[in-house]
Design a protein around this motif. Structure first.
Motif, mmCIF file in Angstrom:
data_model
loop_
_atom_site.group_PDB
_atom_site.id
_atom_site.type_symbol
_atom_site.label_atom_id
_atom_site.label_comp_id
_atom_site.label_asym_id
_atom_site.label_seq_id
_atom_site.Cartn_x
_atom_site.Cartn_y
_atom_site.Cartn_z
ATOM 1 N N ARG A 10 0.778 -1.000 0.066
ATOM 2 C CA ARG A 10 0.012 0.001 -0.135
ATOM 3 C C ARG A 10 0.811 1.191 0.039
ATOM 4 N NH1 ARG A 10 -4.334 1.233 4.889
ATOM 5 N NH2 ARG A 10 -4.803 3.129 4.259
ATOM 6 N N ARG A 27 1.397 15.701 -7.159
ATOM 7 C CA ARG A 27 0.656 14.640 -6.381
ATOM 8 C C ARG A 27 -0.583 13.991 -7.568
ATOM 9 N NH1 ARG A 27 -2.410 18.329 -3.799
ATOM 10 N NH2 ARG A 27 -0.939 18.529 -2.199
ATOM 11 N N LEU A 28 -1.014 14.907 -8.169
ATOM 12 C CA LEU A 28 -2.154 14.218 -9.173
ATOM 13 C C LEU A 28 -1.583 13.441 -10.218
ATOM 14 C CD1 LEU A 28 -5.244 14.250 -10.111
ATOM 15 C CD2 LEU A 28 -4.565 16.142 -11.478
ATOM 16 N N LEU A 31 -0.772 10.013 -8.323
ATOM 17 C CA LEU A 31 -2.152 9.364 -8.008
ATOM 18 C C LEU A 31 -2.610 8.700 -9.048
ATOM 19 C CD1 LEU A 31 -4.281 11.953 -5.693
ATOM 20 C CD2 LEU A 31 -3.632 9.383 -5.207
ATOM 21 N N GLN A 40 -2.873 0.740 -4.297
ATOM 22 C CA GLN A 40 -3.710 1.420 -3.398
ATOM 23 C C GLN A 40 -2.821 2.489 -2.907
ATOM 24 O OE1 GLN A 40 -5.552 -0.960 -0.127
ATOM 25 N NE2 GLN A 40 -5.324 -2.870 -1.431
ATOM 26 N N VAL A 41 -3.587 3.667 -2.808
ATOM 27 C CA VAL A 41 -2.744 4.834 -2.528
ATOM 28 C C VAL A 41 -3.478 5.566 -1.547
ATOM 29 C CG1 VAL A 41 -1.884 6.946 -3.274
ATOM 30 C CG2 VAL A 41 -2.130 4.915 -4.930
ATOM 31 N N THR A 42 -2.836 6.149 -0.537
ATOM 32 C CA THR A 42 -3.593 6.796 0.814
ATOM 33 C C THR A 42 -2.780 8.028 0.826
ATOM 34 O OG1 THR A 42 -4.013 4.739 2.060
ATOM 35 C CG2 THR A 42 -3.821 7.037 3.137
ATOM 36 N N ARG A 43 -3.801 9.189 0.798
ATOM 37 C CA ARG A 43 -3.038 10.339 1.090
ATOM 38 C C ARG A 43 -3.232 10.936 2.633
ATOM 39 N NH1 ARG A 43 -5.179 16.618 -0.457
ATOM 40 N NH2 ARG A 43 -3.221 17.686 -0.041
ATOM 41 N N VAL A 44 -2.042 11.121 2.978
ATOM 42 C CA VAL A 44 -2.436 11.541 4.567
ATOM 43 C C VAL A 44 -1.891 13.167 4.738
ATOM 44 C CG1 VAL A 44 -1.096 11.000 6.806
ATOM 45 C CG2 VAL A 44 -1.731 9.005 5.398
ATOM 46 N N VAL A 45 -2.783 13.806 5.512
ATOM 47 C CA VAL A 45 -2.624 15.043 5.777
ATOM 48 C C VAL A 45 -2.838 15.198 7.274
ATOM 49 C CG1 VAL A 45 -3.236 15.991 3.632
ATOM 50 C CG2 VAL A 45 -4.879 15.859 5.299
ATOM 51 N N GLY A 48 -6.381 14.450 9.224
ATOM 52 C CA GLY A 48 -6.910 13.864 8.361
ATOM 53 C C GLY A 48 -7.335 12.380 8.910
ATOM 54 N N ILE A 49 -8.163 11.872 8.495
ATOM 55 C CA ILE A 49 -8.822 10.326 8.640
ATOM 56 C C ILE A 49 -8.823 9.471 7.569
ATOM 57 C CG2 ILE A 49 -10.277 8.903 9.720
ATOM 58 C CD1 ILE A 49 -11.592 11.485 11.367
ATOM 59 N N VAL A 50 -7.937 8.359 7.675
ATOM 60 C CA VAL A 50 -7.906 7.386 6.671
ATOM 61 C C VAL A 50 -7.886 6.103 7.069
ATOM 62 C CG1 VAL A 50 -6.379 8.776 4.947
ATOM 63 C CG2 VAL A 50 -5.325 7.041 6.725
ATOM 64 N N THR A 51 -8.252 5.056 6.160
ATOM 65 C CA THR A 51 -8.407 3.681 6.712
ATOM 66 C C THR A 51 -7.033 3.353 7.426
ATOM 67 O OG1 THR A 51 -10.116 3.359 4.892
ATOM 68 C CG2 THR A 51 -8.936 1.402 5.759
#
Lengths: 299, 122
Positions: A10, A27-28, A31, A40-45, A48-51
């Motif tokens: 991931r 970034r775009l 992605l 699978q890509v997750t952007r973390v800031v 912020g809430i991600v899986t």
């Protein structure tokens, strides 16, 4: 084809504390390219809430400028964690970095299979097993709870929605199909009556089609009696089925391997016998349990 | 289109439907662009169908981690895909946006937890 193997890499685009934000275009581009390559890509800031991550490998990319990101908050995570600085990297270079890491970890390249398979809407399925009887490729099975299940997704013939056509309840979806309700769109009452949606299995396999085939085969036999050319008979069958193919959107290779009425009945009988045996076994196990005691009844 | 019924802190999951051309390309591109240009955190997956077939454990994480907004295709199909992977979605915890029928701007307006200005396509 290795289906049913969990994803193992991931990618995290980390833009939280300790990492400068990526350039919007970078970034775009990253992605879009990573998703196109099957990742699978997750952007973390920050905030912020991600899986949460699972136990698979995690590749964290960011512009750390000499620092490094905090580890994922998930306690007890034991999967591989790799961090790469992508400062100044283009979207294309970021994809290269991900590919390098994936190869180094020995993880299989994503996207080696076109995911075409039936998905059952259990709100509609009545467990009639018509699809199981119809499918020649052992895509369907029955689980321990005697419930119809899709067990061999990769056996399914890409772009063929034939089994959904024989489902009397429109309970079989192919999410990548072009039209509803097979694509998962809401099932309307008129869909269940629609000729193009609902095809009676006996009509498809044992009724008009076969009668028509037999008739045309007789004609063809006369016509080709001097040649005895089986390929011409095959062409005749193909011609006969062409109209059906266009109407139901069923590929040639599937139509030409449709089972006979006898085959269908035999498969349905075997499925029922298997189901009955399982039920009998289940009943025997229950019978062998001791009768409930007074304590069990709370008296 | 009004605001979503989900809490502000619901996660956002975007499906790129990478292995088929059934989601309009312009809608996918615009949704991804707007997500990317927003200040929001989100998960993006290549293809929920492919993950479902592999019974990818990530689906269980997505389903079990609380309120979530899934940007993908028809809700009936998305629920079926998660259930097929033994990761059923809890009805009240999930909101599904359908890129096959809805406009990108409406999807993003509802799916993003806060209104984020978009400076146009990259």
């Amino acid at each position: 084809m290795p289906v049913l193997a969990p994803a193992a890499l991931r990618v995290v685009l980390y833009e939280g504390e300790g990492s400068a934000p990526l350039d919007p275009g970078q970034r775009l581009a990253a992605l879009a390219a990573l998703l196109a390559a099957g990742y699978q890509v997750t952007r973390v800031v920050a905030g912020g809430i991600v899986t949460p991550p699972d136990s698979g490998s995690l590749l964290v990319l960011g512009q750390f400028q000499g620092g490094s990101p905090p580890p994922p908050a998930e306690e007890g995570r034991d999967g591989h964690l790799e961090v790469r600085d992508v400062t100044g990297s283009s979207g294309a270079r970021i994809v290269e970095i991900v590919e390098e890491v994936r190869t180094g970890l020995g993880v299989e390249s994503p996207g080696s299979w076109t995911p075409w398979f039936p998905v059952i809407d259990y709100e509609r399925c009545t467990n009639c097993m018509q699809c199981l009887s119809f499918c020649l490729f052992d895509v369907y099975g029955v689980n321990g709870a005697s419930e119809l299940t899709v067990q061999n997704q990769s056996n399914c013939k890409t772009s063929c929605p034939a089994c959904s056509r024989v489902c009397p309840e429109a309970a079989i979806m192919f999410p990548k199909y072009k039209q509803g309700p097979i694509n998962g769109d809401v099932v309307r009452p008129e869909d269940l009556q629609s000729e193009s949606m609902k095809v009676d299995i006996s009509a498809l396999l044992g009724g008009d089609i076969y009668a028509s085939l037999r008739q045309r085969q007789k004609t063809a036999r006369k016509r080709f009696s001097t040649e005895r050319d089986e390929s011409k008979a095959l062409l005749e069958r193909k011609r006969c089925l062409k109209k059906l193919q266009e109407k139901l959107d069923i590929p040639d290779e599937v139509l030409m391997t449709l089972p006979s009425v006898g085959d269908i009945q035999d498969r349905a009988r075997r499925a029922k016998e298997k189901h009955a045996k399982r039920m009998a076994r289940s009943q025997t196990v229950q019978d062998q349990k001791p009768a409930p005691s007074a304590d069990d009844w709370g008296i | 289109m009004g605001r979503t019924s989900q809490p502000e802190d619901a996660r956002v999951v975007y499906c790129n439907c990478t292995y088929a051309k059934v989601v309009p390309e312009d809608v996918k591109t615009e949704v991804l662009t707007r997500l990317s240009q927003s200040g929001a955190a989100f998960d993006a997956v290549a293809d929920l169908c492919e993950m479902s077939a592999r019974k990818d454990p990530a689906l269980e994480r997505i389903a079990a981690a609380g309120p979530v907004r899934i940007i993908a295709c028809y809700p009936r199909a998305v629920h079926g895909l998660f259930r097929a992977a033994q990761a059923p979605l809890a009805g009240e915890q999930v909101e599904i946006f359908n890129m096959r029928v809805a406009a990108a701007v409406d999807i993003v307006r509802k799916a993003l937890p806060v209104a984020v200005p978009v400076k146009g396509k990259a």
